[in-house]
Design a protein around this motif. Structure first.
Motif, PDB file in Angstrom:
ATOM      1  N   PHE A 135       8.778   1.590  -6.656  1.00 48.42           N
ATOM      2  CA  PHE A 135       8.205   1.542  -5.497  1.00 48.42           C
ATOM      3  C   PHE A 135       9.255   0.731  -4.663  1.00 48.42           C
ATOM      4  CE2 PHE A 135       4.622   1.879  -8.682  1.00 48.42           C
ATOM      5  CZ  PHE A 135       3.666   2.770  -7.824  1.00 48.42           C
ATOM      6  N   GLU A 136       9.650   1.297  -3.692  1.00 50.70           N
ATOM      7  CA  GLU A 136      10.510   0.418  -2.728  1.00 50.70           C
ATOM      8  C   GLU A 136       9.893   0.044  -1.206  1.00 50.70           C
ATOM      9  OE1 GLU A 136      14.783   1.731  -2.663  1.00 50.70           O
ATOM     10  OE2 GLU A 136      13.997   2.472  -0.461  1.00 50.70           O
ATOM     11  N   ASP A 137       9.992  -1.208  -1.148  1.00 52.00           N
ATOM     12  CA  ASP A 137       9.377  -1.621   0.278  1.00 52.00           C
ATOM     13  C   ASP A 137      10.356  -1.406   1.269  1.00 52.00           C
ATOM     14  OD1 ASP A 137       7.741  -3.394   1.975  1.00 52.00           O
ATOM     15  OD2 ASP A 137       8.392  -5.178   1.209  1.00 52.00           O
ATOM     16  N   THR A 138      10.211  -0.138   1.630  1.00 49.00           N
ATOM     17  CA  THR A 138      11.370   0.327   2.589  1.00 49.00           C
ATOM     18  C   THR A 138      11.074  -0.322   3.988  1.00 49.00           C
ATOM     19  OG1 THR A 138       9.925   2.150   3.112  1.00 49.00           O
ATOM     20  CG2 THR A 138      11.772   2.545   1.553  1.00 49.00           C
ATOM     21  N   LYS A 139       9.818  -0.731   4.429  1.00 47.91           N
ATOM     22  CA  LYS A 139       9.685  -1.422   5.855  1.00 47.91           C
ATOM     23  C   LYS A 139       9.633  -2.769   5.706  1.00 47.91           C
ATOM     24  CE  LYS A 139       7.288   2.878   7.213  1.00 47.91           C
ATOM     25  NZ  LYS A 139       5.976   3.401   7.719  1.00 47.91           N
ATOM     26  N   GLY A 140       9.600  -3.396   4.785  1.00 43.70           N
ATOM     27  CA  GLY A 140       9.586  -4.935   4.246  1.00 43.70           C
ATOM     28  C   GLY A 140       8.303  -5.391   4.570  1.00 43.70           C
ATOM     29  N   LEU A 141       7.049  -4.612   4.662  1.00 40.79           N
ATOM     30  CA  LEU A 141       5.797  -5.122   4.759  1.00 40.79           C
ATOM     31  C   LEU A 141       5.592  -6.062   3.611  1.00 40.79           C
ATOM     32  CD1 LEU A 141       3.230  -5.077   6.367  1.00 40.79           C
ATOM     33  CD2 LEU A 141       2.733  -3.090   5.043  1.00 40.79           C
ATOM     34  N   MET A 142       5.592  -5.624   2.591  1.00 38.88           N
ATOM     35  CA  MET A 142       5.189  -6.427   1.261  1.00 38.88           C
ATOM     36  C   MET A 142       5.891  -7.704   1.265  1.00 38.88           C
ATOM     37  SD  MET A 142       2.976  -4.267  -0.125  1.00 38.88           S
ATOM     38  CE  MET A 142       2.944  -4.870  -1.993  1.00 38.88           C
ATOM     39  N   ALA A 143       7.151  -7.734   1.611  1.00 38.26           N
ATOM     40  CA  ALA A 143       7.781  -9.268   1.480  1.00 38.26           C
ATOM     41  C   ALA A 143       7.385  -9.949   2.877  1.00 38.26           C
ATOM     42  CB  ALA A 143       9.239  -8.965   2.078  1.00 38.26           C
ATOM     43  N   LYS A 144       6.936  -9.376   3.988  1.00 35.36           N
ATOM     44  CA  LYS A 144       6.250 -10.240   5.121  1.00 35.36           C
ATOM     45  C   LYS A 144       4.989 -10.718   4.915  1.00 35.36           C
ATOM     46  CE  LYS A 144       8.698  -7.339   8.800  1.00 35.36           C
ATOM     47  NZ  LYS A 144       8.586  -6.270   9.726  1.00 35.36           N
ATOM     48  N   ILE A 145       4.298 -10.119   3.915  1.00 33.46           N
ATOM     49  CA  ILE A 145       2.904 -10.690   3.796  1.00 33.46           C
ATOM     50  C   ILE A 145       2.936 -11.580   2.293  1.00 33.46           C
ATOM     51  CG2 ILE A 145       1.692  -9.192   5.206  1.00 33.46           C
ATOM     52  CD1 ILE A 145       0.911  -7.553   2.721  1.00 33.46           C
ATOM     53  N   GLY A 146       4.023 -11.506   1.733  1.00 36.55           N
ATOM     54  CA  GLY A 146       4.277 -12.380   0.750  1.00 36.55           C
ATOM     55  C   GLY A 146       3.805 -11.885  -0.574  1.00 36.55           C
ATOM     56  N   LYS A 147       3.945 -10.446  -0.751  1.00 35.12           N
ATOM     57  CA  LYS A 147       3.437  -9.989  -2.076  1.00 35.12           C
ATOM     58  C   LYS A 147       4.799  -9.230  -2.706  1.00 35.12           C
ATOM     59  CE  LYS A 147      -0.700 -10.188  -0.754  1.00 35.12           C
ATOM     60  NZ  LYS A 147      -1.305 -11.175  -1.546  1.00 35.12           N
ATOM     61  N   ASN A 148       4.444  -9.244  -3.991  1.00 33.38           N
ATOM     62  CA  ASN A 148       5.823  -8.865  -4.838  1.00 33.38           C
ATOM     63  C   ASN A 148       5.165  -7.862  -5.969  1.00 33.38           C
ATOM     64  OD1 ASN A 148       4.311 -10.444  -6.790  1.00 33.38           O
ATOM     65  ND2 ASN A 148       5.865 -12.289  -6.380  1.00 33.38           N
ATOM     66  N   CYS A 149       6.110  -7.771  -7.072  1.00 30.95           N
ATOM     67  CA  CYS A 149       5.821  -6.903  -8.267  1.00 30.95           C
ATOM     68  C   CYS A 149       4.590  -7.114  -8.913  1.00 30.95           C
ATOM     69  CB  CYS A 149       6.950  -6.824  -9.004  1.00 30.95           C
ATOM     70  SG  CYS A 149       7.245  -5.076  -9.858  1.00 30.95           S
TER      71      CYS A 149
END
Length: 184
Positions: free
Chosen positions: A55-69
């Motif tokens: 699963f690749e966070d291509t749009k950076g959304l997961m990182a922006k909302i503080g989510k990870n693996c």
């Protein structure tokens, strides 16, 4: 069973679905729509399988909302046994994009491998995890240990069938192949 059908393996189907699960799926579909999903399922003639999905966070959304693996595991681990028992590894791509690699050897739901004469059939029934109207950038490769002679879904590339898009992935596929020894 008919004499020409030799049953090799069948995993158990999951029954029922609750409102909470459906609500979780809507939220998950929203989060995954920001991801590119690329995976490979390798099946053996005895019905066993090995799965790797990135699963690749291509749009950076997961990182922006503080989510990870770990969060991904919490979200999708409850959906299917093969996801619950998988290992999850967070990695950063060469381009600096966050990825989550999921690896499992647990069987998928609604999958059967059988032998008919000198041919093998891999039947992956409809998975129904996410609604077909969901837009996800998903590619899955389904590999078998032999020469593929036909498929009901996807494109044959060597000993793999490539399924692109959620509609192709979740509606199921039947792959017919012959063993490497019979292919020569």
């Amino acid at each position: 069973m008919n004499d020409h059908h030799h049953f090799i393996g069948l995993s158990h189907a999951v029954k029922g679905s609750s409102f909470a699960l459906k609500l979780t799926m809507v939220c998950l579909a929203f989060l995954l729509s920001a991801c590119r999903i690329d995976g490979t399922l390798e099946f053996q003639a005895n019905g066993s399988m090995h799965l790797e999905i990135v699963f690749e966070d291509t749009k950076g959304l997961m990182a922006k909302i503080g989510k990870n693996c770990s969060n991904l595991k919490n979200y999708i681990g409850s959906l299917r046994t093969f996801l619950a028992k998988a290992t999850y590894e967070e990695i950063i791509s060469e381009k600096g994009v966050r990825q989550c690699k999921v690896v499992s050897d647990e069987p998928l739901n609604n999958v059967e491998v059988k032998k008919e004469g000198d041919k093998y059939l891999l039947v992956i029934g409809k998975q129904g995890i996410i609604g077909e109207e969901t837009e996800l950038d998903i590619t899955m490769r389904v590999g078998v240990p032999g020469k593929i002679i036909k498929t009901t879904n996807g494109i044959i590339e060597g000993n793999k069938v490539v399924l692109r898009g959620v509609n192709r992935m979740f509606r199921g596929v039947t792959i017919t192949w012959i063993s490497e020894a019979d292919a020569s």
